[in-house]
Scaffold this motif. Structure first.
Motif, mmCIF file in Angstrom:
data_model
loop_
_atom_site.group_PDB
_atom_site.id
_atom_site.type_symbol
_atom_site.label_atom_id
_atom_site.label_comp_id
_atom_site.label_asym_id
_atom_site.label_seq_id
_atom_site.Cartn_x
_atom_site.Cartn_y
_atom_site.Cartn_z
ATOM 1 N N PRO A 49 0.801 -1.228 0.000
ATOM 2 C CA PRO A 49 0.000 0.000 0.000
ATOM 3 C C PRO A 49 0.836 1.282 0.000
ATOM 4 O O PRO A 49 0.460 2.271 -0.631
ATOM 5 C CB PRO A 49 -0.835 -0.106 1.276
ATOM 6 C CG PRO A 49 -0.900 -1.572 1.571
ATOM 7 C CD PRO A 49 0.414 -2.134 1.089
ATOM 8 N N ALA A 50 1.978 1.280 0.665
ATOM 9 C CA ALA A 50 2.825 2.476 0.702
ATOM 10 C C ALA A 50 3.414 2.755 -0.683
ATOM 11 O O ALA A 50 3.453 3.906 -1.125
ATOM 12 C CB ALA A 50 3.934 2.314 1.731
ATOM 13 N N LEU A 51 3.856 1.705 -1.365
ATOM 14 C CA LEU A 51 4.397 1.889 -2.719
ATOM 15 C C LEU A 51 3.294 2.282 -3.690
ATOM 16 O O LEU A 51 3.506 3.112 -4.578
ATOM 17 C CB LEU A 51 5.091 0.614 -3.206
ATOM 18 C CG LEU A 51 6.390 0.246 -2.497
ATOM 19 C CD1 LEU A 51 6.909 -1.097 -3.013
ATOM 20 C CD2 LEU A 51 7.427 1.342 -2.682
ATOM 21 N N GLU A 52 2.123 1.695 -3.519
ATOM 22 C CA GLU A 52 0.978 2.046 -4.378
ATOM 23 C C GLU A 52 0.641 3.522 -4.209
ATOM 24 O O GLU A 52 0.412 4.231 -5.192
ATOM 25 C CB GLU A 52 -0.229 1.172 -4.025
ATOM 26 C CG GLU A 52 -1.444 1.425 -4.880
ATOM 27 C CD GLU A 52 -1.308 0.950 -6.321
ATOM 28 O OE1 GLU A 52 -1.695 1.718 -7.223
ATOM 29 O OE2 GLU A 52 -0.838 -0.169 -6.536
ATOM 30 N N ALA A 53 0.653 4.005 -2.978
ATOM 31 C CA ALA A 53 0.356 5.415 -2.724
ATOM 32 C C ALA A 53 1.435 6.330 -3.308
ATOM 33 O O ALA A 53 1.130 7.398 -3.845
ATOM 34 C CB ALA A 53 0.225 5.664 -1.218
ATOM 35 N N ARG A 54 2.676 5.894 -3.228
ATOM 36 C CA ARG A 54 3.792 6.730 -3.685
ATOM 37 C C ARG A 54 3.939 6.738 -5.204
ATOM 38 O O ARG A 54 4.174 7.784 -5.808
ATOM 39 C CB ARG A 54 5.087 6.245 -3.047
ATOM 40 C CG ARG A 54 6.279 7.094 -3.405
ATOM 41 C CD ARG A 54 7.481 6.721 -2.586
ATOM 42 N NE ARG A 54 8.598 7.597 -2.911
ATOM 43 C CZ ARG A 54 9.792 7.481 -2.392
ATOM 44 N NH1 ARG A 54 10.029 6.541 -1.500
ATOM 45 N NH2 ARG A 54 10.750 8.293 -2.734
ATOM 46 N N TYR A 55 3.824 5.568 -5.836
ATOM 47 C CA TYR A 55 4.121 5.455 -7.263
ATOM 48 C C TYR A 55 2.920 5.078 -8.132
ATOM 49 O O TYR A 55 3.013 5.160 -9.361
ATOM 50 C CB TYR A 55 5.211 4.392 -7.498
ATOM 51 C CG TYR A 55 6.530 4.732 -6.880
ATOM 52 C CD1 TYR A 55 7.302 5.773 -7.379
ATOM 53 C CD2 TYR A 55 7.025 4.013 -5.796
ATOM 54 C CE1 TYR A 55 8.533 6.084 -6.821
ATOM 55 C CE2 TYR A 55 8.260 4.312 -5.234
ATOM 56 C CZ TYR A 55 9.002 5.345 -5.751
ATOM 57 O OH TYR A 55 10.214 5.657 -5.190
ATOM 58 N N GLY A 56 1.821 4.680 -7.535
ATOM 59 C CA GLY A 56 0.706 4.116 -8.282
ATOM 60 C C GLY A 56 0.174 4.960 -9.419
ATOM 61 O O GLY A 56 -0.165 4.435 -10.477
ATOM 62 N N SER A 57 0.123 6.262 -9.252
ATOM 63 C CA SER A 57 -0.423 7.120 -10.306
ATOM 64 C C SER A 57 0.611 7.489 -11.365
ATOM 65 O O SER A 57 0.282 8.111 -12.364
ATOM 66 C CB SER A 57 -1.004 8.401 -9.701
ATOM 67 O OG SER A 57 0.025 9.166 -9.111
ATOM 68 N N GLU A 58 1.859 7.103 -11.160
ATOM 69 C CA GLU A 58 2.930 7.461 -12.093
ATOM 70 C C GLU A 58 3.540 6.277 -12.817
ATOM 71 O O GLU A 58 4.439 6.470 -13.624
ATOM 72 C CB GLU A 58 4.061 8.176 -11.334
ATOM 73 C CG GLU A 58 3.662 9.466 -10.694
ATOM 74 C CD GLU A 58 4.851 10.166 -10.040
ATOM 75 O OE1 GLU A 58 5.789 9.483 -9.571
ATOM 76 O OE2 GLU A 58 4.836 11.391 -10.007
ATOM 77 N N ILE A 59 3.113 5.060 -12.525
ATOM 78 C CA ILE A 59 3.801 3.900 -13.079
ATOM 79 C C ILE A 59 3.701 3.846 -14.591
ATOM 80 O O ILE A 59 2.731 4.346 -15.157
ATOM 81 C CB ILE A 59 3.301 2.576 -12.458
ATOM 82 C CG1 ILE A 59 1.861 2.343 -12.821
ATOM 83 C CG2 ILE A 59 3.553 2.518 -10.979
ATOM 84 C CD1 ILE A 59 1.421 0.945 -12.642
ATOM 85 N N PRO A 60 4.710 3.290 -15.207
ATOM 86 C CA PRO A 60 5.937 2.793 -14.595
ATOM 87 C C PRO A 60 6.869 3.933 -14.200
ATOM 88 O O PRO A 60 6.908 4.969 -14.845
ATOM 89 C CB PRO A 60 6.568 1.949 -15.697
ATOM 90 C CG PRO A 60 6.110 2.608 -16.964
ATOM 91 C CD PRO A 60 4.712 3.101 -16.668
ATOM 92 N N VAL A 61 7.612 3.699 -13.131
ATOM 93 C CA VAL A 61 8.622 4.645 -12.680
ATOM 94 C C VAL A 61 9.968 3.931 -12.733
ATOM 95 O O VAL A 61 10.096 2.807 -12.256
ATOM 96 C CB VAL A 61 8.337 5.140 -11.240
ATOM 97 C CG1 VAL A 61 9.450 6.046 -10.747
ATOM 98 C CG2 VAL A 61 6.995 5.849 -11.176
ATOM 99 N N LEU A 62 10.952 4.598 -13.318
ATOM 100 C CA LEU A 62 12.288 4.027 -13.454
ATOM 101 C C LEU A 62 13.257 4.793 -12.575
ATOM 102 O O LEU A 62 13.356 6.026 -12.675
ATOM 103 C CB LEU A 62 12.748 4.108 -14.911
ATOM 104 C CG LEU A 62 14.136 3.557 -15.207
ATOM 105 C CD1 LEU A 62 14.133 2.031 -15.112
ATOM 106 C CD2 LEU A 62 14.604 4.002 -16.584
ATOM 107 N N LEU A 63 13.943 4.068 -11.708
ATOM 108 C CA LEU A 63 15.003 4.647 -10.895
ATOM 109 C C LEU A 63 16.332 4.128 -11.423
ATOM 110 O O LEU A 63 16.442 2.948 -11.771
ATOM 111 C CB LEU A 63 14.868 4.255 -9.429
ATOM 112 C CG LEU A 63 13.933 5.079 -8.544
ATOM 113 C CD1 LEU A 63 12.518 5.056 -9.039
ATOM 114 C CD2 LEU A 63 14.010 4.600 -7.119
#
Length: 102
Positions: A48-62
């Motif tokens: 849930p924490a990752l979903e909240a942080r990145y969910g609306s931006e996926i995919p995210v590349l680091l």
């Protein structure tokens, strides 16, 4: 002097069923055929924490732990990003080599 090969760590935050995620993974895979990469894929839907942080931006590349792209990246863009990051790492590594031949 032996050539140093740096392995860059790339992390892809994604989720199942995401076509943009599949496209980004394919780009990373193609670039990884000619560039030393350690690839980590993280499914944001499992946390849930990752979903909240990145969910609306996926995919995210680091790249090297720093956000480098979201939604889309081309092979050329990824190569430029990696080159810039390895250049930074290379400069830092060479700083410690000064004065070794003299």
């Amino acid at each position: 002097m032996p050539r140093i090969h740096l392995v860059m760590t790339v992390t892809i935050y994604s989720r199942p069923g995401c076509h943009l995620c599949d496209q980004m993974k394919a780009v990373v895979e193609r670039v990884g055929r000619s560039v030393a990469l350690a690839v980590e894929e993280i499914d944001v839907s499992t946390d849930p924490a990752l979903e909240a942080r990145y969910g609306s931006e996926i995919p995210v590349l680091l790249v090297g732990g720093t956000k480098a792209a979201k939604y889309r990246v081309t092979e050329d863009e990824l190569r430029r990003i990696l080159s810039a990051r390895t250049g930074e790492a290379g400069e830092a590594g060479r700083a410690g080599e000064a004065g070794g031949t003299g």
